[in-house]
Design a protein around this motif. Sequence first.
Motif, PDB file in Angstrom:
ATOM      1  N   GLU A 284       0.961  21.569 -24.247  1.00 28.49           N
ATOM      2  CA  GLU A 284       0.668  21.449 -22.773  1.00 28.49           C
ATOM      3  C   GLU A 284       0.529  22.766 -22.047  1.00 28.49           C
ATOM      4  O   GLU A 284      -0.294  22.957 -21.179  1.00 28.49           O
ATOM      5  CB  GLU A 284       1.837  20.744 -22.192  1.00 28.49           C
ATOM      6  N   MET A 285       1.322  23.779 -22.371  1.00 27.84           N
ATOM      7  CA  MET A 285       1.416  25.176 -21.632  1.00 27.84           C
ATOM      8  C   MET A 285       0.134  26.028 -22.187  1.00 27.84           C
ATOM      9  O   MET A 285      -0.062  26.586 -21.401  1.00 27.84           O
ATOM     10  CB  MET A 285       2.936  25.743 -21.665  1.00 27.84           C
ATOM     11  N   GLY A 286      -0.116  25.966 -23.652  1.00 30.15           N
ATOM     12  CA  GLY A 286      -0.726  26.710 -24.185  1.00 30.15           C
ATOM     13  C   GLY A 286      -2.274  26.443 -24.146  1.00 30.15           C
ATOM     14  O   GLY A 286      -3.497  27.268 -24.329  1.00 30.15           O
ATOM     15  N   ALA A 287      -2.493  25.162 -24.031  1.00 28.32           N
ATOM     16  CA  ALA A 287      -3.880  24.709 -24.053  1.00 28.32           C
ATOM     17  C   ALA A 287      -4.597  24.244 -22.799  1.00 28.32           C
ATOM     18  O   ALA A 287      -5.614  23.759 -22.620  1.00 28.32           O
ATOM     19  CB  ALA A 287      -4.016  23.568 -24.912  1.00 28.32           C
ATOM     20  N   GLY A 288      -3.804  24.748 -21.783  1.00 32.00           N
ATOM     21  CA  GLY A 288      -4.252  24.352 -20.424  1.00 32.00           C
ATOM     22  C   GLY A 288      -5.630  25.293 -20.163  1.00 32.00           C
ATOM     23  O   GLY A 288      -5.810  26.309 -20.536  1.00 32.00           O
ATOM     24  N   PRO A 289      -6.164  24.761 -19.116  1.00 29.76           N
ATOM     25  CA  PRO A 289      -7.414  25.410 -18.513  1.00 29.76           C
ATOM     26  C   PRO A 289      -6.973  26.645 -17.761  1.00 29.76           C
ATOM     27  O   PRO A 289      -6.079  26.737 -17.045  1.00 29.76           O
ATOM     28  CB  PRO A 289      -8.259  24.438 -17.700  1.00 29.76           C
ATOM     29  N   GLY A 290      -7.855  27.709 -17.823  1.00 32.43           N
ATOM     30  CA  GLY A 290      -7.577  28.823 -17.167  1.00 32.43           C
ATOM     31  C   GLY A 290      -6.676  29.772 -17.659  1.00 32.43           C
ATOM     32  O   GLY A 290      -6.018  29.339 -18.657  1.00 32.43           O
ATOM     33  N   GLY A 291      -6.184  30.752 -17.080  1.00 35.15           N
ATOM     34  CA  GLY A 291      -4.998  31.704 -17.619  1.00 35.15           C
ATOM     35  C   GLY A 291      -4.418  32.395 -16.328  1.00 35.15           C
ATOM     36  O   GLY A 291      -4.657  31.910 -15.188  1.00 35.15           O
ATOM     37  N   LEU A 292      -3.670  33.304 -16.882  1.00 36.75           N
ATOM     38  CA  LEU A 292      -2.803  33.929 -15.615  1.00 36.75           C
ATOM     39  C   LEU A 292      -3.575  34.897 -14.720  1.00 36.75           C
ATOM     40  O   LEU A 292      -3.463  35.061 -13.443  1.00 36.75           O
ATOM     41  CB  LEU A 292      -1.535  34.770 -16.173  1.00 36.75           C
ATOM     42  N   ILE A 293      -4.643  35.469 -15.257  1.00 40.90           N
ATOM     43  CA  ILE A 293      -5.526  36.231 -14.563  1.00 40.90           C
ATOM     44  C   ILE A 293      -6.718  35.477 -14.236  1.00 40.90           C
ATOM     45  O   ILE A 293      -7.796  35.099 -14.765  1.00 40.90           O
ATOM     46  CB  ILE A 293      -5.939  37.395 -15.371  1.00 40.90           C
ATOM     47  N   GLU A 294      -7.206  35.608 -12.621  1.00 39.77           N
ATOM     48  CA  GLU A 294      -8.194  34.724 -12.307  1.00 39.77           C
ATOM     49  C   GLU A 294      -9.413  35.530 -12.790  1.00 39.77           C
ATOM     50  O   GLU A 294      -9.565  36.790 -12.574  1.00 39.77           O
ATOM     51  CB  GLU A 294      -8.062  35.213 -10.838  1.00 39.77           C
ATOM     52  N   GLY A 295     -10.256  34.654 -13.029  1.00 41.45           N
ATOM     53  CA  GLY A 295     -11.681  34.861 -13.840  1.00 41.45           C
ATOM     54  C   GLY A 295     -11.477  35.541 -15.105  1.00 41.45           C
ATOM     55  O   GLY A 295     -12.657  35.494 -15.865  1.00 41.45           O
ATOM     56  N   ALA A 296     -10.457  35.558 -15.777  1.00 42.66           N
ATOM     57  CA  ALA A 296     -10.366  35.927 -17.106  1.00 42.66           C
ATOM     58  C   ALA A 296     -10.532  34.554 -17.864  1.00 42.66           C
ATOM     59  O   ALA A 296     -10.243  33.633 -17.677  1.00 42.66           O
ATOM     60  CB  ALA A 296      -9.005  36.561 -17.536  1.00 42.66           C
ATOM     61  N   PRO A 297     -11.130  34.959 -19.167  1.00 43.59           N
ATOM     62  CA  PRO A 297     -11.182  33.613 -20.242  1.00 43.59           C
ATOM     63  C   PRO A 297      -9.966  32.950 -20.641  1.00 43.59           C
ATOM     64  O   PRO A 297      -8.934  33.896 -20.524  1.00 43.59           O
ATOM     65  CB  PRO A 297     -12.053  34.462 -21.251  1.00 43.59           C
ATOM     66  N   ALA A 298     -10.022  31.609 -20.900  1.00 45.20           N
ATOM     67  CA  ALA A 298      -8.780  30.980 -21.482  1.00 45.20           C
ATOM     68  C   ALA A 298      -8.527  31.276 -22.800  1.00 45.20           C
ATOM     69  O   ALA A 298      -9.568  31.796 -23.350  1.00 45.20           O
ATOM     70  CB  ALA A 298      -8.998  29.492 -21.177  1.00 45.20           C
TER      71      ALA A 298
END
Length: 667
Positions: A155-169
């Motif tokens: 749930e936590m690792g495969a979610g869309p997006g990341g901590l940094i806006e614009g950075a790849p997942a």
Amino acid sequence: MTAGKRRLAAGLGAFAVLEVVAAVVLSAVLGWSFQEALDSFVVTNGVMGLTFAACGAVIAWHRPSNPIGWLFVADGIGHATTAFGAPLSQTLFDSQAPVALQRVVATVINWSWPWSIGLFLPLALLLFPDGRLLSPRWRPAAIGIVVTAPLFAVEMGAGPGGLIEGAPAGYPSIPSYDSLQPLWTATELRGLIAYGLAIASLIIRYRRASETGRRQLLWLLLAAIIALAFMTPWSLVAGTPILVLLAIPLVPIAVAVAIVRHQLLDIRLVVSRALTWALLSIVAVGAYAVLVAVTDSFISSRFGRSAAVTVIVALLIAPVLPRLQRLVDRAMYGDRRDPARVASLVGEELSANPAGGMPGVVAAIRSALRLPYVAVSAGGEIVASDGVLAGTPGLLPSTRDAVVPVDLSYGGTGVGSLLVGLRSGESGLSVADRNVLALVAVPLAVAVHATRLSAELQASRERLVAAREEERRRLRRDLHDGLGPTLTGVAFTADAAANLVSVDAARASELLGALRTDTRTAIADVRRLVDDLRPPALDELGLVGALQQRADQLSWRADGASVSVKVSADGLPALPAALEVAAYRIATEALTNVVRHSRATVAVLALRCGSDLEIEVTDDGPPNGAWKPGVGLQAMRERAAELGGQFEAGPSASGGRVRASFPLVTS
């Protein structure tokens, strides 16, 4: 093996610390503000990484075989890796690093911390404090936590997006992630169930644990409840501030203290105050909500809602706090604020079992005051004890064992001590505890004194029985070995004389002469036995006359010098036979000692009778230092004790002195 494990624990802990330090340095290089670091989870994960890794390393260092330390080290590395990964990901994104590398870093960030929350922490709570499950029945719960932990990680690792806006997942990416929301909700509920099971296990352990175990569990129970209270909104309520995550580090700190140094603070006091304010907060919030709903339309239009309601709530809460504090204090410290109740419990135990109720008394005191250990000592030995205390079993506890003695006195004389074990973190007894113990010390001292008197009475009875049996044995031996053969010889001689009287008159006459001698010997033996039972002079001359006769016989010392022995006794009433014999034996033994051992020229035997019969023998012999106890002194002391009398002997300023006194029973 242990040294290798310690080095491994220290190395892993240092690795997590280096990750956090690197995260802080890299965040500063990027120019992040505190809010930016907080939004990127650098602050929260960094704090959790430091606390879990450091506390886990400490536990693994001191208890290498306890898996809790290693679980915490792994937990700390997971959080520290996420904290370092956030500014690293921003650095790679700003420098336009290869997308594959950015996705790898994002994967590490997303997949490192979920295992800490979903697996390591609940499993450590389930194994606390000794690294073993509560019982085999809890094995399915542990297996369930381990098996379902990957769901939370996904749930936590495969979610869309990341901590940094614009950075790849990161890897992998699930296209239909949002459509699996029911599964993610179930996963969140799974986390609450896991932590709920862990807390239930802790509560059951607390109920079954010893005093030391309860001290350990109180630390963790307090931290776990606080952390759960903060984490529940984070899991279920959107928009909860990230700072609530800083409640989680309380858990490793509490666990480390509980396992390594559970006596650091008075955890009972901490829990007492925490529960009080928690209850008060609940009451305050509830009262505020009710008052807002009821008075919204009336008060807000005239006085302003916030100020009015705040004042009213404050007025309502003011008398509630002392009541809540008393309730919580009673749960943690028992009835120490109600000394009369504790004294009543002690009285009930003593009245229910006056002969041997001391174990029940100390158990009642310990239970009433929630103390870890209570014991009663008398004569340098433990009479009764209750509770567990670190130290050597069977020996009197010392102050190093966190024990405070409370003196027990009866009639101004110390009869023993009440040994009180201090609660965890306490350096001494509080005023409230001392007030309660001072009150119960009075009946307890009476009970200890009565117990001692009972024991002395029983010992005295045993000595009397032993002395009686020994006297019977002596009489039997004297009759069998002395008088018996003499009388047998008399019978044989008489038979022989009767047979020879008509045949050999001369020989018969010789036998009659021998018969006369043997008969006199038998009479002498009988007289000796009778004299040993009771001096005949007492019956013939009375006590004073018998003593005067004996004094006349003791007029010469062993070196040939004369001793003037005076007897002073006026107005003696008729005395019981046992008292007469005791007085005669003590007086004659004391006069014999004067003649044998002192160089006195004058000795005085005085008999005085008031409420007591007093016998005193004094002489003018030179002082020879303290008297060494011998058979004679011991015999006189025992004769006095048999009849409830007092005895003392020793040198005085004017010579030797022996004094005995006996109570007189008047009708």
